[in-house]
Design a protein around this motif. Structure first.
Motif, PDB file in Angstrom:
ATOM      1  N   ALA A  64      -3.374  -8.797  12.172  1.00  0.00           N
ATOM      2  CA  ALA A  64      -2.547  -7.623  11.929  1.00  0.00           C
ATOM      3  C   ALA A  64      -2.146  -6.991  13.256  1.00  0.00           C
ATOM      4  N   ASN A  65      -0.988  -6.365  13.280  1.00  0.00           N
ATOM      5  CA  ASN A  65      -0.517  -5.722  14.499  1.00  0.00           C
ATOM      6  C   ASN A  65      -1.337  -4.502  14.897  1.00  0.00           C
ATOM      7  N   TRP A  66      -2.022  -3.865  13.973  1.00  0.00           N
ATOM      8  CA  TRP A  66      -2.849  -2.712  14.321  1.00  0.00           C
ATOM      9  C   TRP A  66      -4.097  -3.135  15.095  1.00  0.00           C
ATOM     10  N   CYS A  67      -4.425  -4.427  15.047  1.00  0.00           N
ATOM     11  CA  CYS A  67      -5.696  -4.941  15.572  1.00  0.00           C
ATOM     12  C   CYS A  67      -5.562  -5.435  17.012  1.00  0.00           C
ATOM     13  N   HIS A  68      -6.313  -4.824  17.876  1.00  0.00           N
ATOM     14  CA  HIS A  68      -6.339  -5.166  19.301  1.00  0.00           C
ATOM     15  C   HIS A  68      -6.674  -6.643  19.508  1.00  0.00           C
ATOM     16  N   ASP A  69      -7.655  -7.165  18.795  1.00  0.00           N
ATOM     17  CA  ASP A  69      -8.053  -8.559  18.945  1.00  0.00           C
ATOM     18  C   ASP A  69      -6.983  -9.514  18.425  1.00  0.00           C
ATOM     19  N   SER A  70      -6.313  -9.142  17.332  1.00  0.00           N
ATOM     20  CA  SER A  70      -5.211  -9.964  16.811  1.00  0.00           C
ATOM     21  C   SER A  70      -4.073 -10.043  17.810  1.00  0.00           C
ATOM     22  N   ARG A  71      -3.725  -8.912  18.407  1.00  0.00           N
ATOM     23  CA  ARG A  71      -2.643  -8.896  19.390  1.00  0.00           C
ATOM     24  C   ARG A  71      -3.019  -9.670  20.647  1.00  0.00           C
ATOM     25  N   ALA A  72      -4.298  -9.598  21.029  1.00  0.00           N
ATOM     26  CA  ALA A  72      -4.751 -10.345  22.203  1.00  0.00           C
ATOM     27  C   ALA A  72      -4.624 -11.845  21.962  1.00  0.00           C
ATOM     28  N   LEU A  73      -5.089 -12.307  20.824  1.00  0.00           N
ATOM     29  CA  LEU A  73      -4.989 -13.731  20.512  1.00  0.00           C
ATOM     30  C   LEU A  73      -3.526 -14.165  20.453  1.00  0.00           C
ATOM     31  N   ALA A  74      -2.692 -13.383  19.795  1.00  0.00           N
ATOM     32  CA  ALA A  74      -1.258 -13.704  19.726  1.00  0.00           C
ATOM     33  C   ALA A  74      -0.657 -13.746  21.125  1.00  0.00           C
ATOM     34  N   GLY A  75      -1.091 -12.856  21.991  1.00  0.00           N
ATOM     35  CA  GLY A  75      -0.598 -12.849  23.366  1.00  0.00           C
ATOM     36  C   GLY A  75      -0.962 -14.117  24.119  1.00  0.00           C
ATOM     37  N   TRP A  76      -2.208 -14.566  23.971  1.00  0.00           N
ATOM     38  CA  TRP A  76      -2.603 -15.820  24.615  1.00  0.00           C
ATOM     39  C   TRP A  76      -1.770 -16.978  24.079  1.00  0.00           C
ATOM     40  N   LEU A  77      -1.547 -17.009  22.782  1.00  0.00           N
ATOM     41  CA  LEU A  77      -0.800 -18.118  22.184  1.00  0.00           C
ATOM     42  C   LEU A  77       0.644 -18.170  22.669  1.00  0.00           C
ATOM     43  N   GLU A  78       1.161 -17.067  23.188  1.00  0.00           N
ATOM     44  CA  GLU A  78       2.525 -17.027  23.716  1.00  0.00           C
ATOM     45  C   GLU A  78       2.617 -17.475  25.164  1.00  0.00           C
ATOM     46  N   THR A  79       1.486 -17.612  25.855  1.00  0.00           N
ATOM     47  CA  THR A  79       1.532 -18.003  27.265  1.00  0.00           C
ATOM     48  C   THR A  79       1.913 -19.473  27.398  1.00  0.00           C
ATOM     49  N   GLU A  80       2.360 -19.850  28.575  1.00  0.00           N
ATOM     50  CA  GLU A  80       2.800 -21.225  28.812  1.00  0.00           C
ATOM     51  C   GLU A  80       1.677 -22.229  28.541  1.00  0.00           C
ATOM     52  N   ARG A  81       0.478 -21.931  29.006  1.00  0.00           N
ATOM     53  CA  ARG A  81      -0.646 -22.849  28.826  1.00  0.00           C
ATOM     54  C   ARG A  81      -0.898 -23.135  27.352  1.00  0.00           C
ATOM     55  N   PHE A  82      -0.968 -22.087  26.552  1.00  0.00           N
ATOM     56  CA  PHE A  82      -1.265 -22.248  25.132  1.00  0.00           C
ATOM     57  C   PHE A  82      -0.076 -22.810  24.367  1.00  0.00           C
ATOM     58  N   SER A  83       1.124 -22.436  24.759  1.00  0.00           N
ATOM     59  CA  SER A  83       2.289 -22.913  24.014  1.00  0.00           C
ATOM     60  C   SER A  83       2.414 -24.431  24.101  1.00  0.00           C
ATOM     61  N   HIS A  84       1.980 -25.026  25.198  1.00  0.00           N
ATOM     62  CA  HIS A  84       1.991 -26.487  25.315  1.00  0.00           C
ATOM     63  C   HIS A  84       0.996 -27.115  24.339  1.00  0.00           C
ATOM     64  N   LEU A  85      -0.213 -26.566  24.276  1.00  0.00           N
ATOM     65  CA  LEU A  85      -1.231 -27.072  23.350  1.00  0.00           C
ATOM     66  C   LEU A  85      -0.748 -26.928  21.912  1.00  0.00           C
ATOM     67  N   VAL A  86      -0.222 -25.763  21.576  1.00  0.00           N
ATOM     68  CA  VAL A  86       0.237 -25.507  20.209  1.00  0.00           C
ATOM     69  C   VAL A  86       1.394 -26.442  19.864  1.00  0.00           C
ATOM     70  N   ALA A  87       2.344 -26.616  20.759  1.00  0.00           N
ATOM     71  CA  ALA A  87       3.490 -27.485  20.478  1.00  0.00           C
ATOM     72  C   ALA A  87       3.067 -28.939  20.276  1.00  0.00           C
ATOM     73  N   GLU A  88       2.064 -29.384  21.020  1.00  0.00           N
ATOM     74  CA  GLU A  88       1.601 -30.771  20.914  1.00  0.00           C
ATOM     75  C   GLU A  88       0.737 -31.031  19.691  1.00  0.00           C
ATOM     76  N   LYS A  89      -0.091 -30.059  19.309  1.00  0.00           N
ATOM     77  CA  LYS A  89      -1.147 -30.324  18.328  1.00  0.00           C
ATOM     78  C   LYS A  89      -1.057 -29.537  17.026  1.00  0.00           C
ATOM     79  N   TYR A  90      -0.263 -28.476  16.991  1.00  0.00           N
ATOM     80  CA  TYR A  90      -0.311 -27.566  15.849  1.00  0.00           C
ATOM     81  C   TYR A  90       1.068 -27.158  15.350  1.00  0.00           C
ATOM     82  N   GLU A  91       1.074 -26.710  14.114  1.00  0.00           N
ATOM     83  CA  GLU A  91       2.162 -25.915  13.549  1.00  0.00           C
ATOM     84  C   GLU A  91       1.567 -24.523  13.403  1.00  0.00           C
TER      85      GLU A  91
END
Length: 166
Positions: A64-91
């Motif tokens: 949820a957007n109200w949640c600090h931890d949710s926003r932190a995880l979403a933020g990491w997933l948007e970084t270049e490092r994570f976006s490569h992993l997500v694009a290769e391995k996940y939907e």
């Protein structure tokens, strides 16, 4: 008196949302990715179809957007490092679940569909095979400390889950 108390509460709330400098050891990016979908279950179904076509897994992030931890995880997933992993391995699918810990949850039937009857907080990370099998039943609801996890710890766990047997 009430006005002064209101100003103090407002100031405290703003300071809690202040940007943390990158030099701070607890730094993490923050994003708002938990959009309210008209049909979150259809979003999950579409990700499962895409996962079958691409030979990937589904990374279902329930937060949820109200949640600090949710926003932190979403933020990491948007970084270049994570976006490569997500694009290769996940939907990747973000699902807004409101506040399940206060009985004001949304889209909780999605978690139940994959065998999780209780979501004690936010975020929750479900890694699914393309056939809808939950890979990480033991850790799916343990992500409530995402803002205090290190970048490497989050990355390493997601990389491991990309290959873990269901």
């Amino acid at each position: 008196m009430i006005r002064a108390a209101t100003v103090l509460v407002f100031a405290a709330a703003l300071s809690a949302c202040a940007t943390v400098p990158a030099s701070d050891a607890a730094y993490h990016p923050e994003a708002r990715s938990y959009l309210v979908s008209g049909d979150a279950m259809a979003d999950v179904d579409a990700a499962l179809v895409q996962a079958k076509q691409n030979g990937n897994r589904v990374l279902l992030v329930m937060g949820a957007n109200w949640c600090h931890d949710s926003r932190a995880l979403a933020g990491w997933l948007e970084t270049e490092r994570f976006s490569h992993l997500v694009a290769e391995k996940y939907e990747l699918v973000f699902v807004n679940i409101g506040m399940p810990q206060t009985k004001d949850g949304h889209n909780l039937e999605i978690a139940k569909r994959f065998g999780l009857d209780d979501l004690p907080g936010t975020p929750n990370v479900l890694v699914l095979t393309a056939n809808g099998e939950l890979v990480n039943a033991d850790t799916a609801t343990t992500w409530r400390d995402s803002a205090s996890r290190s970048e490497d710890a989050i990355y390493d766990e997601l990389a491991l889950l990309a290959h873990k047997d269901a």
